[in-house]
Scaffold this motif. Structure first.
Motif, short mmCIF file in Angstrom:
data_model
loop_
_atom_site.label_atom_id
_atom_site.label_comp_id
_atom_site.label_asym_id
_atom_site.label_seq_id
_atom_site.Cartn_x
_atom_site.Cartn_y
_atom_site.Cartn_z
N SER A 1 1.03 -1.16 -0.16
CA SER A 1 -0.02 0.42 -0.20
C SER A 1 0.74 1.43 0.41
CB SER A 1 -1.49 0.32 1.33
OG SER A 1 -1.67 1.08 1.38
N ASP B 1 2.62 1.77 -3.51
CA ASP B 1 1.14 2.34 -4.70
C ASP B 1 0.98 3.65 -4.43
OD1 ASP B 1 1.11 -0.16 -5.52
OD2 ASP B 1 -0.21 -1.05 -4.49
N LYS B 2 1.13 4.27 -3.06
CA LYS B 2 0.33 5.31 -2.91
C LYS B 2 1.86 6.05 -3.28
CE LYS B 2 -2.21 4.93 1.21
NZ LYS B 2 -3.00 4.94 2.87
N GLU B 3 2.95 6.22 -2.86
CA GLU B 3 4.11 6.81 -3.40
C GLU B 3 3.88 6.57 -4.79
OE1 GLU B 3 7.14 9.37 -4.75
OE2 GLU B 3 5.72 9.33 -2.14
N LYS C 1 1.35 6.95 -7.26
CA LYS C 1 0.15 7.87 -7.79
C LYS C 1 0.59 9.41 -7.22
CE LYS C 1 -3.18 3.83 -7.16
NZ LYS C 1 -4.09 3.50 -6.59
N ARG C 2 1.58 9.65 -5.74
CA ARG C 2 1.47 10.40 -5.97
C ARG C 2 2.63 11.57 -6.41
NH1 ARG C 2 5.24 14.04 -4.71
NH2 ARG C 2 6.72 12.00 -4.99
#
Length: 521
Positions: free
Chosen positions: A484, A487-489, A491-492
């Motif tokens: 997670s 993935d967040k990084e 997307k950011r």
């Protein structure tokens, strides 16, 4: 002449549009509102009375509505109001409603009128804790116990029940006053102190008993809430039900011969010792789990704090660069617009493009630096959390191995007792009486040995399954968390690159406008 009643209707778009237009502001403000179009989401008051409405539909977009008038229709069910969470005033009087329902989301409601319907039970209002005025007159409410339901509404000050069978009760007024001591108006009349005193005197003990029961119920609910919170903590630590004899008891739950073997001479003491030692090992796992959970949570929180600080620092730098550029950029655009010579204009625009390129490179460099910084932070966190989980797993596996050793020792002792019992049965020297179904185990050595071994296998399987469950869940938690974060990084980073690209593109468009304007001229 016979009056012909209109056909029942449902609330449709045409009815809503007409109602909103009729209730729109008058004069110049109204013309402006109609010209721009009135959005349903901005309407505060809506009047739909006397329209022969049977079903409530199409109100989901009136999310700002505070006052809704649906009286004097033929509505049979309260429905379709779920999105009207800002309602403060609702009038459903003079309809054909039989059941109070469909109001669970209207938590801001203060004034509710269900006057002149077909309601026999006061129910399904628990969510309306802000209710101050309730009108239920001219219904079919016949039981005084309905009033007790209203004791949960601490803000209720005005109640109308006139016209219900309940009002024919001799003790009606004192009963209502006693159970609703904060009520100010009942059936359109101000309650006097004499009535309050009579109600209190007559029902004091019944009310005290009710309050005692309510207090006990509340305490039980609070205790259950605390227990649920504790259980959730234990689950988050992956050690639920390991702080007692639960694992030990589970070993015997699916063991068909466990109860029989427990009756053998000397088994009671053996089982007591086994349970005590197994529970002690389980407590070690439980305490280790809670300790490690707290440490993991602290590590996770520390990670998020460091990440937020890195992001905030980067955002501050980018914002300052953009602000500095913007202050000079405005002046640049003004100067370009005043240039009339094409050649000079081209040179100036070329120079500005170079500045835009530098700005783009600077912002992209800051983003690359942030990506590297966050990557290092994530890698450090990944190492830390992996080491913590690995250490916990290693400790837990060691304790579960001790559980298996304990089971193996118990198996040997149990087998020894069983074989000794077999020998006594064969020689008819058994002093203790045992049930026939237990004696059936001692037909021969194989039967006894198989029963004890099957019991042993069942116990080992239960221990293995509990260990596997714990390890699977904590590994899944670790993998899910780390995936997670990655993935967040990603997307950011993609969002940020898009933002920078759009910003630079917008600057270039602004730069081209004076040139295009001059070419057109």
């Amino acid at each position: 002449m016979i009056w012909q009643q209109d056909e029942p209707k449902v609330i449709d778009e045409e009815m809503l549009h007409q109602a909103v237009e009729e209730q729109a502001p008058q004069g110049q403000a109204g013309k402006i509102a109609k010209g721009e179009g009135i959005k349903y989401s901005e309407v505060l008051h809506l009047q739909l009375d006397y329209k022969n409405i049977l079903k409530i539909y199409h109100l989901c977009h009136f999310t700002s509505l505070t006052k809704l008038q649906l009286d004097n229709n033929v509505i049979e069910r309260i429905e379709g109001l779920e999105n009207l969470t800002n309602l403060v005033w609702l009038d459903l009087s003079f309809n054909n409603i039989k059941v109070i329902e469909g109001l669970d989301t209207l938590v801001n409601l203060q004034d509710l009128s269900l006057f002149n319907n077909c309601i026999s039970v006061i129910e399904n209002l628990a969510a309306l804790q802000n209710l101050q005025i309730l009108s239920l007159g001219n219904n079919a409410i016949a039981q005084l116990d309905n009033v007790i339901y209203l004791t949960q509404f601490k803000n209720l000050r005005t109640l109308n029940l006139t016209g219900n069978p309940i009002c024919d009760e001799e003790k009606y007024k004192t009963f209502v006053t006693a159970y609703l001591p904060d009520l100010v108006y009942l059936d359109y009349r101000l309650l006097d102190e004499k009535t309050r005193e009579m109600g209190f005197t007559r029902y004091q003990y019944a009310i005290e008993e009710m309050q005692h029961d309510e207090l006990q119920e509340q305490q039980a609910m609070e205790a259950e809430k605390i227990n649920n919170q504790k259980l959730q903590l234990h689950k988050d630590a992956f050690v639920e039900f390991l702080n007692g004899p639960q694992l030990f008891n589970s070993l015997f739950s699916d063991d068909p011969d466990a109860a029989k073997l427990a009756l053998l001479p000397g088994m009671a003491a053996l089982l007591e010792s086994y349970e005590k030692e197994m529970e002690a090992l389980c407590m070690q796992i439980f305490e280790e789990g809670l300790t490690q959970h707290a440490q993991r949570q602290a590590t996770v929180e520390s990670f998020y704090t460091v990440s937020r600080e890195a992001l905030a620092e980067n955002q501050q730098k980018c914002a300052q660069i953009a602000t500095d550029f913007k202050s000079s950029w405005r002046q640049t655009l003004v100067e370009i617009q005043q240039i009339t010579d094409n050649e000079v204009l081209e040179d100036h625009i070329s120079s500005c493009n170079e500045e835009i390129n530098k700005l783009s490179e600077t912002l992209m460099s800051l983003e690359v630096h942030l990506v590297d910084q966050l990557e290092d932070i994530i890698k450090d966190f990944e190492r830390n959390i992996t080491d913590m989980v690995g250490g916990f797993i290693e400790n837990v596996q060691g304790i579960f191995a001790q559980c298996r050793d304990l089971e193996n020792q118990h198996h040997e002792n149990q087998l020894e007792i069983a074989l000794a019992t077999l020998e006594k049965v064969a020689k008819n020297e058994l002093e203790e009486e045992m049930p026939d179904n237990v004696i059936m185990l001692f037909v021969d050595k194989d039967t006894v040995t198989n029963a004890v071994s099957a019991s042993h296998d069942t116990h080992l399987l239960k221990i293995d399954n509990r260990e596997d469950e714990l390890l699977t869940r904590i590994n899944s938690w670790r993998d899910g968390l780390l995936n997670s974060l990655h993935d967040k990084e990603v997307k950011r980073n993609r969002r940020r690159i898009t933002e920078i690209s759009n910003y630079i593109s917008d600057l270039r468009i602004q730069l081209e406008l004076p040139k295009n304007k001059q070419n057109f001229s």
